[in-house]
Design a protein around this motif. Structure first.
Motif, PDB file in Angstrom:
ATOM      1  N   SER A   1       9.310  -4.972 -19.534  1.00  0.00           N
ATOM      2  CA  SER A   1       9.458  -3.362 -19.670  1.00  0.00           C
ATOM      3  C   SER A   1       8.292  -2.765 -19.285  1.00  0.00           C
ATOM      4  N   LEU A   2       7.185  -3.333 -19.878  1.00  0.00           N
ATOM      5  CA  LEU A   2       5.725  -2.680 -19.638  1.00  0.00           C
ATOM      6  C   LEU A   2       5.384  -2.978 -18.028  1.00  0.00           C
ATOM      7  N   ASN A   3       5.847  -4.142 -17.706  1.00  0.00           N
ATOM      8  CA  ASN A   3       5.428  -4.343 -16.300  1.00  0.00           C
ATOM      9  C   ASN A   3       6.267  -3.353 -15.264  1.00  0.00           C
ATOM     10  N   VAL A   4       7.341  -3.008 -15.619  1.00  0.00           N
ATOM     11  CA  VAL A   4       8.100  -2.111 -14.660  1.00  0.00           C
ATOM     12  C   VAL A   4       7.443  -0.720 -14.925  1.00  0.00           C
ATOM     13  N   LEU A   5       7.000  -0.355 -15.861  1.00  0.00           N
ATOM     14  CA  LEU A   5       6.182   0.945 -15.951  1.00  0.00           C
ATOM     15  C   LEU A   5       5.144   0.927 -15.181  1.00  0.00           C
ATOM     16  N   GLY A   6       4.334  -0.473 -15.173  1.00  0.00           N
ATOM     17  CA  GLY A   6       3.264  -0.644 -14.519  1.00  0.00           C
ATOM     18  C   GLY A   6       3.359  -0.554 -13.026  1.00  0.00           C
ATOM     19  N   MET A   7       4.564  -0.898 -12.602  1.00  0.00           N
ATOM     20  CA  MET A   7       4.690  -0.864 -11.076  1.00  0.00           C
ATOM     21  C   MET A   7       4.657   0.415 -10.550  1.00  0.00           C
ATOM     22  N   GLU A   8       5.063   1.421 -11.352  1.00  0.00           N
ATOM     23  CA  GLU A   8       4.990   2.853 -11.123  1.00  0.00           C
ATOM     24  C   GLU A   8       3.482   3.188 -10.708  1.00  0.00           C
ATOM     25  N   PHE A   9       2.567   2.815 -11.381  1.00  0.00           N
ATOM     26  CA  PHE A   9       1.208   3.214 -11.182  1.00  0.00           C
ATOM     27  C   PHE A   9       0.631   2.247 -10.098  1.00  0.00           C
ATOM     28  N   ARG A  10       1.084   0.893  -9.987  1.00  0.00           N
ATOM     29  CA  ARG A  10       0.043   0.225  -9.239  1.00  0.00           C
ATOM     30  C   ARG A  10       0.511  -0.348  -7.736  1.00  0.00           C
ATOM     31  N   THR A  11       1.634   0.231  -7.343  1.00  0.00           N
ATOM     32  CA  THR A  11       2.280  -0.330  -5.937  1.00  0.00           C
ATOM     33  C   THR A  11       0.886   0.074  -5.109  1.00  0.00           C
ATOM     34  N   ILE A  12       0.282   1.160  -5.264  1.00  0.00           N
ATOM     35  CA  ILE A  12      -0.688   1.501  -4.091  1.00  0.00           C
ATOM     36  C   ILE A  12      -1.949   0.270  -4.273  1.00  0.00           C
ATOM     37  N   ALA A  13      -2.428   0.204  -5.389  1.00  0.00           N
ATOM     38  CA  ALA A  13      -3.516  -0.591  -5.505  1.00  0.00           C
ATOM     39  C   ALA A  13      -3.340  -2.147  -5.232  1.00  0.00           C
ATOM     40  N   SER A  14      -1.949  -2.561  -5.590  1.00  0.00           N
ATOM     41  CA  SER A  14      -1.500  -3.964  -5.398  1.00  0.00           C
ATOM     42  C   SER A  14      -1.788  -4.509  -4.226  1.00  0.00           C
ATOM     43  N   GLU A  15      -1.764  -3.813  -3.271  1.00  0.00           N
ATOM     44  CA  GLU A  15      -1.798  -4.569  -1.948  1.00  0.00           C
ATOM     45  C   GLU A  15      -2.982  -4.380  -0.678  1.00  0.00           C
ATOM     46  N   THR A  16      -4.285  -4.184  -1.465  1.00  0.00           N
ATOM     47  CA  THR A  16      -5.383  -4.393  -0.753  1.00  0.00           C
ATOM     48  C   THR A  16      -6.036  -5.848  -1.024  1.00  0.00           C
ATOM     49  N   PRO A  17      -6.399  -6.495   0.277  1.00  0.00           N
ATOM     50  CA  PRO A  17      -6.838  -7.826  -0.024  1.00  0.00           C
ATOM     51  C   PRO A  17      -7.887  -8.044  -1.158  1.00  0.00           C
ATOM     52  N   ALA A  18      -8.827  -7.240  -1.566  1.00  0.00           N
ATOM     53  CA  ALA A  18      -9.751  -7.481  -2.472  1.00  0.00           C
ATOM     54  C   ALA A  18      -9.121  -7.596  -3.724  1.00  0.00           C
ATOM     55  N   VAL A  19      -8.040  -6.843  -4.086  1.00  0.00           N
ATOM     56  CA  VAL A  19      -7.145  -6.812  -5.403  1.00  0.00           C
ATOM     57  C   VAL A  19      -6.446  -8.105  -5.416  1.00  0.00           C
TER      58      VAL A  19
ATOM     59  N   THR B   1      -6.174  -0.185 -10.097  1.00  0.00           N
ATOM     60  CA  THR B   1      -5.273   1.108 -10.228  1.00  0.00           C
ATOM     61  C   THR B   1      -6.045   2.307 -10.342  1.00  0.00           C
ATOM     62  N   ARG B   2      -7.020   2.346 -11.206  1.00  0.00           N
ATOM     63  CA  ARG B   2      -8.127   3.596 -11.275  1.00  0.00           C
ATOM     64  C   ARG B   2      -8.897   3.846 -10.107  1.00  0.00           C
ATOM     65  N   ASN B   3      -9.295   2.708  -9.482  1.00  0.00           N
ATOM     66  CA  ASN B   3      -9.910   2.793  -8.067  1.00  0.00           C
ATOM     67  C   ASN B   3      -8.960   3.148  -7.317  1.00  0.00           C
ATOM     68  N   ALA B   4      -7.934   3.064  -7.211  1.00  0.00           N
ATOM     69  CA  ALA B   4      -6.947   3.905  -5.935  1.00  0.00           C
ATOM     70  C   ALA B   4      -6.676   5.022  -6.532  1.00  0.00           C
TER      71      ALA B   4
END
Length: 193
Positions: free
Chosen positions: A118-136, A174-177
């Motif tokens: 459940s917390l992972n689903v909520l986290g997806m709301e925040f991190r969709t943008i951040a999760s796709e960069t090569p460095a991340v 996520t914060r950096n994004a």
């Protein structure tokens, strides 16, 4: 009243002329109203990931005792497949969800697994943008490898620490994004004032 509340939450659904039925109880569907509520109320990404560090770290601690050779091989396969899926966001996300899902299964605690999912689903709301960069993605792969190494050593402390470090790194990216900055007041509360 109770049935109406459960319908709003998505736990039960009604069929015209057919009565009430329990709906799918997967986290994504059940958390829809909660996600909407958190969006209105303003949820701090820091609070979410502080909670995830504790829960996911505890799960990794429990899983370290149950990660046999087959589980380790499957986890290593997932991590090896992730770099190949970088250009395919759907495949990458599937693998990125499969990794912690398998760890939750290894921990053998259905209640903790449900909370973490459940917390992972909520986290997806925040991190969709951040999760796709090569460095991340590279950092995430190193984090996953550290968790696997702790499992291979059957070291619960190291597994807990590695998973908490991974959650910290996800929070940082996520914060950096620029996503999920804490809000002092919800938009709804401001409108009332």
């Amino acid at each position: 009243e109770a049935l109406r509340a459960l319908t709003i939450l998505g736990v039960v659904r009604s069929k015209p002329g057919g009565g009430m039925f329990v709906s799918s109880l997967n986290p994504e569907k059940l958390l829809g109203p909660l996600q909407f509520f958190l969006t209105l109320e303003g949820c701090s990404v820091d609070d979410l990931y502080q909670t995830r560090m504790l829960i996911e770290g505890g799960i990794a601690r429990h899983a370290a005792a149950h990660a046999g050779p087959d589980a380790l091989a499957r986890l290593r396969t997932i991590v090896a497949e992730q770099p190949k899926a970088v250009d395919d966001p759907t495949s990458y996300r599937r693998l990125d969800v499969e990794f912690p899902g398998m760890i939750r299964d290894l921990a053998g605690n259905a209640f903790m697994a449900r909370i973490a999912a459940s917390l992972n689903v909520l986290g997806m709301e925040f991190r969709t943008i951040a999760s796709e960069t090569p460095a991340v993605i590279r950092r995430s792969l190193r984090d996953h490898a550290a968790v696997i190494d702790a499992f291979a050593a059957r070291d619960p402390d190291a597994a807990d620490a590695a998973m908490q470090a991974h959650m910290r790194h996800v929070l940082e990216s996520t914060r950096n994004a620029g996503v999920g900055a804490p809000q002092k007041q919800s938009p709804r509360r401001k409108a009332r004032e």
